[in-house]
Design an enzyme around this catalytic site. Structure first.
Site, PDB file in Angstrom:
ATOM      1  N   HIS A  55      -5.687 -10.867   3.458  1.00 33.18           N
ATOM      2  CA  HIS A  55      -6.831 -11.431   4.175  1.00 33.18           C
ATOM      3  C   HIS A  55      -7.516 -12.469   3.298  1.00 33.18           C
ATOM      4  CE1 HIS A  55      -8.698  -8.238   1.791  1.00 33.18           C
ATOM      5  NE2 HIS A  55      -9.890  -8.715   2.065  1.00 33.18           N
ATOM      6  N   HIS A  57     -10.539 -13.054   1.910  1.00 37.26           N
ATOM      7  CA  HIS A  57     -11.651 -12.926   0.962  1.00 37.26           C
ATOM      8  C   HIS A  57     -11.286 -13.502  -0.406  1.00 37.26           C
ATOM      9  CE1 HIS A  57     -13.945  -9.583   3.340  1.00 37.26           C
ATOM     10  NE2 HIS A  57     -14.202 -10.796   3.776  1.00 37.26           N
ATOM     11  N   ASP A  59     -11.743 -12.659  -3.458  1.00 36.79           N
ATOM     12  CA  ASP A  59     -11.181 -11.792  -4.493  1.00 36.79           C
ATOM     13  C   ASP A  59      -9.721 -11.412  -4.208  1.00 36.79           C
ATOM     14  OD1 ASP A  59     -12.158 -10.155  -2.344  1.00 36.79           O
ATOM     15  OD2 ASP A  59     -12.107  -8.401  -3.640  1.00 36.79           O
ATOM     16  N   HIS A  60      -9.171 -11.977  -3.126  1.00 37.16           N
ATOM     17  CA  HIS A  60      -7.758 -11.774  -2.799  1.00 37.16           C
ATOM     18  C   HIS A  60      -6.949 -13.072  -2.834  1.00 37.16           C
ATOM     19  CE1 HIS A  60      -8.097  -7.513  -1.340  1.00 37.16           C
ATOM     20  NE2 HIS A  60      -9.355  -7.884  -1.426  1.00 37.16           N
ATOM     21  N   HIS A 112     -11.824  -4.771   8.671  1.00 38.56           N
ATOM     22  CA  HIS A 112     -12.502  -5.312   7.485  1.00 38.56           C
ATOM     23  C   HIS A 112     -12.716  -6.805   7.676  1.00 38.56           C
ATOM     24  CE1 HIS A 112     -13.580  -5.702   3.269  1.00 38.56           C
ATOM     25  NE2 HIS A 112     -12.605  -6.586   3.081  1.00 38.56           N
ATOM     26  N   ASP A 135      -7.554  -4.310   1.873  1.00 38.93           N
ATOM     27  CA  ASP A 135      -8.827  -3.595   1.949  1.00 38.93           C
ATOM     28  C   ASP A 135      -8.983  -2.801   3.246  1.00 38.93           C
ATOM     29  OD1 ASP A 135      -9.416  -4.728  -0.468  1.00 38.93           O
ATOM     30  OD2 ASP A 135     -11.037  -6.014   0.251  1.00 38.93           O
ATOM     31  N   HIS A 173      -8.232  -1.953  -4.384  1.00 37.10           N
ATOM     32  CA  HIS A 173      -9.414  -1.651  -5.198  1.00 37.10           C
ATOM     33  C   HIS A 173      -9.365  -0.225  -5.737  1.00 37.10           C
ATOM     34  CE1 HIS A 173     -11.860  -5.257  -4.351  1.00 37.10           C
ATOM     35  NE2 HIS A 173     -11.317  -5.210  -3.143  1.00 37.10           N
TER      36      HIS A 173
END
Length: 264
Positions: A55, A57, A59-60, A112, A135, A173
């Protein structure tokens, strides 16, 4: 020979490296940071061949441009319908991704985020089928509903819950202990949860990850997958009565657990 290793990033992210030891090629999942990936690949004489994106985001996906500079031919596989426009191999739910003879099914798992995908291979790596779920599903938890609805996330988790029980769950995570603290607050008499929390604490004390889990373990321990478990349903009904929330259907029980975790 294939193997999967976590590359720690930020404070609690795992970037996953699926390595083909015979060819030196590596598949990287959700590289939010580039440098940890470059350091790991250099230390293990690997070359980034493919990147899987679950996805959009940061941090990905934040490390992808830098990795493309280091490996210009790297294939970037990601959701076609997504705010992230950096994929050069966009995929849709129902597609297949083939890497070094391994085939991954592309699964839609919105909740999410709306673009969220998961990648599942029935072929065993390190002795188990493989799920890269970003996530959507965590050890003992699930992702917050930033874009989707509780109904969507419930359906997505139902999809994952139906995978083979021995499937290894590679989530993005290290949230396990926080998830288990919440779960124990709802089910303080659940001895299996208490034992699992103790095991996970011991792993963290040794600096080891609690990931991967398995689908079977999550079905028995994870409150977010136990909407049809009488003990979880009873706790959800009590919570909903206090909060003025509906709690009739399976998705409403799931929504109650998610609401409880959000406000824990």
């Amino acid at each position: 020979m294939f193997s999967i290793h976590p590359i720690p990033a930020f404070s609690d992210n795992y970037i996953w490296c699926l390595a083909d030891q015979d060819t030196g090629k590596a598949l990287i999942v959700d590289p939010g940071q580039a440098q940890p990936v470059k350091d790991y690949l250099a230390a293990h004489n690997l070359v980034a061949d493919t990147i899987l994106v679950t996805h959009h985001h940061p941090d990905h996906v934040g490390g992808i441009k830098n990795l493309q500079q280091a490996w210009p031919d790297v294939r970037v596989v990601g959701p076609a319908e997504s705010p992230f426009k950096g994929s050069n191999h966009p995929v849709h739910p129902g597609d297949e991704v083939v890497w070094q003879g391994l085939t991954f099914d592309v699964l839609a798992v919105p909740g999410h985020t709306l673009d969220h995908l998961a990648y599942f291979s029935p072929t065993q790596v390190d002795g188990k089928p493989v799920l890269f779920c970003g996530d959507t599903l965590f050890v003992g938890g699930c992702g917050r509903l930033f874009e989707g609805t509780a109904e969507q996330m419930h359906q997505s988790l139902s999809t994952l819950r139906d995978l083979p029980g021995d499937t290894a769950v590679y989530c993005a995570h290290e949230y396990t202990l926080a998830n288990l603290r919440f779960a124990r607050s709802w089910l303080p008499d659940d001895q299996a949860l208490a034992d699992f929390e103790q095991q996970c604490q011991a792993r963290r004390d040794q600096g080891l990850p609690t990931v991967p889990s398995t689908i079977a373990a999550e079905k028995s321990l994870n409150l977010f997958l136990r909407w049809d478990d009488p003990a979880v349903a009873e706790a959800a009904h009590r919570y909903c009565a206090e909060q003025g929330l509906p709690s009739g259907s399976d998705s409403e029980i799931f929504a109650a657990v998610r609401h409880g975790k959000d406000h824990f």
